[in-house]
Design an enzyme around this catalytic site. Sequence first.
Site, PDB file in Angstrom:
ATOM      1  N   GLU A 264       6.615  -5.370  -3.218  1.00  0.00           N
ATOM      2  CA  GLU A 264       5.792  -5.330  -2.663  1.00  0.00           C
ATOM      3  C   GLU A 264       5.465  -6.465  -1.315  1.00  0.00           C
ATOM      4  O   GLU A 264       4.416  -7.351  -1.754  1.00  0.00           O
ATOM      5  CB  GLU A 264       4.400  -4.989  -3.114  1.00  0.00           C
ATOM      6  CG  GLU A 264       4.118  -3.873  -3.532  1.00  0.00           C
ATOM      7  CD  GLU A 264       2.724  -3.541  -4.093  1.00  0.00           C
ATOM      8  OE1 GLU A 264       2.187  -4.087  -4.023  1.00  0.00           O
ATOM      9  OE2 GLU A 264       2.629  -2.665  -4.616  1.00  0.00           O
TER      10      GLU A 264
ATOM     11  N   GLU B  92       5.551   3.428  -7.815  1.00  0.00           N
ATOM     12  CA  GLU B  92       4.172   2.941  -8.042  1.00  0.00           C
ATOM     13  C   GLU B  92       3.610   3.776  -7.739  1.00  0.00           C
ATOM     14  O   GLU B  92       3.270   4.067  -6.438  1.00  0.00           O
ATOM     15  CB  GLU B  92       4.124   2.041  -7.578  1.00  0.00           C
ATOM     16  CG  GLU B  92       4.227   0.700  -8.495  1.00  0.00           C
ATOM     17  CD  GLU B  92       3.729  -1.084  -8.113  1.00  0.00           C
ATOM     18  OE1 GLU B  92       2.281  -0.283  -7.697  1.00  0.00           O
ATOM     19  OE2 GLU B  92       3.950  -1.885  -8.017  1.00  0.00           O
TER      20      GLU B  92
END
Length: 389
Positions: free
Chosen positions: A180, A289
């Site tokens: 991320e 995710e």
Amino acid sequence: MKLNLPTTLAACAALLPGASATIFYAGVAESSGEFGAWSPTAQVGTGLPGRFGVDYAFISNSGVDIMADKHKVNLFRVAFLLERMCPLSYGLGAKFNETHFDHFKESIDYITKKKGAYAILDPHNYMRYNNPSSQPFSGSVIGNSSDPTAATTAQFGAFWGELAKRFADNEKVIFGLMNEPHDMPSSLNLANLQAAIDGIRKTGAKNLIITPGNSWSGGHYWTKGGAEANSNWIQKLVDPLKNLAVDIHEYLDEDFSGGHLACTQEPAKNLAGVTAWLKENKLKAFITEFGGSNTTACVTMLNDMLDYMSNNEEYIGWTAWAAGPFWGPNSPCCTDQKQYGSLEPGSKAADGGPSLYDTIWLPVISKKVPAKLQWSGPASVNGGELTSR
Ligand SMILES: *[C@@H]1O[C@H](CO)[C@@H](O)[C@H](O)[C@H]1NC(C)=O
Ligand SMILES: *[C@@H]1O[C@H](CO)[C@@H](O)[C@H](O)[C@H]1NC(C)=O
Ligand SMILES: *[C@@H]1O[C@H](CO)[C@@H](O)[C@H](O)[C@H]1NC(C)=O
């Protein structure tokens, strides 16, 4: 051959467009290796190097056993902290803390050699290095040339070169370049990711690489943000071996954070843009995710999301967020901070009641683990032979 209704339907589905879609890799994220470094006062150095088995750990062997043997999953995404692999006194690069590396390798070997599954290496650092005390926002953005304390793009390349060299002989290891990246120029994100790919391939490692995008790797946002949109950048990455897939994250709550109990964001609608971009650029993707609570809406949307991945050939793998040995009654996502436990087998809520493993993994996500997955051969953007276990 016994013909039953589902097989007949499957045979019909095989004639429809997109029916060649295949998930080769499916499983869970293992989150706990990045634990123990957070400080409420953002005290730099908190939890570093940390005590293995006390402040953090990568997996529990018994949890991995249940996931692989009972639920037949073949993919684990294992988080670690760059500041533990490369202590601040060494700096980011090719010099590792060998004690820390040995613990990490032991977990990766357990997953890949003992269980025969695949493992994604996950530096859980948001494209930052030097201060994880207030992740995801603390620490210097890697390659920020205006910040004299920031690690450089070249150092990030050297780090990946070293890690790749150490796992190049294990074809079941997948290199997840970074968790991320966010709040940074997409041009710098691209430069860092390319340096990592170059560092990896220079060593001769042929392993599958998965690349995140900027803006938290969010699927719903991939084509948004104007000039900064990932859809303007990530296809520019060059892997001479063309064994590169995209690493997408996607949550179902109002702000896509995975923090809330309520699911309101339709996955198929929100992933349409990134899927079209993947198709246009002939790229494959993992969603490493995603998650939801056990509300009726979340269960519907989780099923929709898993079906969406199965039905679109751009998607070849997934890991649900999250299992891991150190969650205890805390929840990795989707509970408005309530303590409903995690996807770790055996996990329990704070009141001793059912955990997300009981209410989400068992009845929902585990039901969508494909009966056939890849169990041998190199992890590849083209997948491999599918067998049941
Ligand atoms: C390396 O890791 C070990 C085990 O976690 C730790 O005891 C040691 O202090 C670390 N060394 C450095 C330089 O961080
Ligand atoms: C880079 O560093 C400068 C100086 O510390 C800072 O002002 C800027 O916000 C940083 N950029 C990013 C993307 O973090
Ligand atoms: C969701 O899980 C909780 C326990 O965490 C349980 O009390 C509740 O009944 C479940 N809700 C549904 C709709 O299954």
